[in-house]
Scaffold this motif. Structure first.
Motif, PDB file in Angstrom:
ATOM      1  N   LEU A  70       0.822  -1.211   0.000  1.00 16.62           N
ATOM      2  CA  LEU A  70       0.000   0.000   0.000  1.00 16.62           C
ATOM      3  C   LEU A  70       0.857   1.263   0.000  1.00 16.62           C
ATOM      4  O   LEU A  70       0.481   2.283  -0.576  1.00 16.62           O
ATOM      5  N   GLU A  71       2.002   1.149   0.660  1.00 19.14           N
ATOM      6  CA  GLU A  71       2.940   2.282   0.693  1.00 19.14           C
ATOM      7  C   GLU A  71       3.420   2.588  -0.740  1.00 19.14           C
ATOM      8  O   GLU A  71       3.519   3.744  -1.139  1.00 19.14           O
ATOM      9  N   ALA A  72       3.723   1.521  -1.495  1.00 15.65           N
ATOM     10  CA  ALA A  72       4.218   1.693  -2.868  1.00 15.65           C
ATOM     11  C   ALA A  72       3.101   2.135  -3.800  1.00 15.65           C
ATOM     12  O   ALA A  72       3.324   2.863  -4.759  1.00 15.65           O
ATOM     13  N   GLU A  73       1.893   1.672  -3.502  1.00 22.91           N
ATOM     14  CA  GLU A  73       0.761   1.930  -4.396  1.00 22.91           C
ATOM     15  C   GLU A  73      -0.492   2.123  -3.535  1.00 22.91           C
ATOM     16  O   GLU A  73      -1.237   1.165  -3.276  1.00 22.91           O
ATOM     17  N   PRO A  74      -0.727   3.375  -3.080  1.00 22.46           N
ATOM     18  CA  PRO A  74      -1.838   3.619  -2.148  1.00 22.46           C
ATOM     19  C   PRO A  74      -3.200   3.165  -2.675  1.00 22.46           C
ATOM     20  O   PRO A  74      -4.090   2.849  -1.896  1.00 22.46           O
ATOM     21  N   ASP A  75      -3.358   3.106  -4.019  1.00 22.85           N
ATOM     22  CA  ASP A  75      -4.646   2.682  -4.583  1.00 22.85           C
ATOM     23  C   ASP A  75      -4.659   1.198  -4.946  1.00 22.85           C
ATOM     24  O   ASP A  75      -5.551   0.763  -5.693  1.00 22.85           O
ATOM     25  N   ALA A  76      -3.701   0.438  -4.430  1.00 26.65           N
ATOM     26  CA  ALA A  76      -3.592  -0.979  -4.808  1.00 26.65           C
ATOM     27  C   ALA A  76      -4.908  -1.707  -4.557  1.00 26.65           C
ATOM     28  O   ALA A  76      -5.578  -1.472  -3.539  1.00 26.65           O
ATOM     29  N   ASP A  77      -5.281  -2.588  -5.502  1.00 24.51           N
ATOM     30  CA  ASP A  77      -6.540  -3.332  -5.333  1.00 24.51           C
ATOM     31  C   ASP A  77      -6.317  -4.548  -4.432  1.00 24.51           C
ATOM     32  O   ASP A  77      -5.183  -4.885  -4.075  1.00 24.51           O
ATOM     33  N   THR A  78      -7.408  -5.207  -4.087  1.00 25.33           N
ATOM     34  CA  THR A  78      -7.363  -6.339  -3.154  1.00 25.33           C
ATOM     35  C   THR A  78      -6.449  -7.451  -3.686  1.00 25.33           C
ATOM     36  O   THR A  78      -5.737  -8.093  -2.913  1.00 25.33           O
TER      37      THR A  78
END
Ligand SMILES: Cc1cc2nc3c(=O)[nH]c(=O)nc-3n(C[C@H](O)[C@H](O)[C@H](O)COP(=O)(O)O)c2cc1C
Length: 192
Positions: A70-78
């Motif tokens: 999430l840190e690398a990609e705050p919008d990461a999907d499930t």
């Protein structure tokens, strides 16, 4: 061929998805750590550490891997988060590898990195000699705030990655090796 050389030439990384249990026991991990500590180490600075991730703490590590994703990609999907979690849970045994760089007037950082590399190789060879297969894995997550904080690393410490370890039956897919002639050459003195 001498036994050590045979073990060394047979070593081959096997990824966590292809490993089965059981993982090494504590006394085996201690032997492996003894082998790691036998690496050449200028001024005995001990810049290499292994941290065992017990089965009971794997889910906690999965939470940290999810936080790193999430840190690398705050919008990461499930799906992305689940994949990150799986990476912490894959492989029967798991060791984190930490490099602690020390200040020393005669031992620059590069020498300490080389010591850590030698200790890593000793670790992998010792695991193979005990009948296991293993693979060193890193990824951008090792530099994340989430992982650095989870392993309580200070500014001179680096999380090199994780060694997955377990048993493996059957053939291994061997990575290409360079020929000895590509590694070894003769020095030609340069004209002044
Ligand atoms: C510090 C370090 C980090 C590595 N990180 C990864 C990684 O994240 N993913 C990967 O596929 N291989 C990684 N590798 C390479 C594998 O561990 C392995 O060495 C490579 O697949 C070659 O296989 P071999 O060990 O059988 O020669 C890393 C190696 C080192 C030394």
């Amino acid at each position: 061929m001498p036994d050590l050389l045979r073990t060394l030439l047979d070593r081959s990384s096997v990824g966590p998805r292809h490993l089965t249990g059981p993982a090494p026991e504590r006394d085996e991990f201690l032997l492996v750590a003894t082998a790691a500590a036998a690496a050449p180490d200028h001024a005995s600075l001990g810049p290499f550490r292994l941290i065992h991730i017990a089965d009971a703490t794997r889910e906690r590590l999965a939470d940290v891997f999810a936080a790193a994703a999430l840190e690398a990609e705050p919008d990461a999907d499930t799906k992305t988060i689940d994949k990150a979690r799986e990476r912490a849970l894959a492989g029967p045994g798991l060791l984190a590898v930490v490099v602690d760089l020390k200040e020393h007037p005669n031992v620059p950082a590069e020498e300490q990195w080389v010591c850590a590399g030698a200790a890593l190789q000793n670790t992998l060879l010792a695991l193979e000699d005990l009948g296991y297969r293993a693979k060193m894995l890193s990824g951008a997550r090792v530099r994340s705030k989430a992982l650095r904080s989870a392993f309580d690393l200070d500014e001179n410490a680096h999380l090199l990655g994780f060694i997955a370890v377990g048993r493996h039956q059957g053939e291994v897919r061997r990575a290409p090796r360079r020929l000895p002639e590509q590694v070894l050459s003769e020095w030609t003195p340069q004209e002044a």
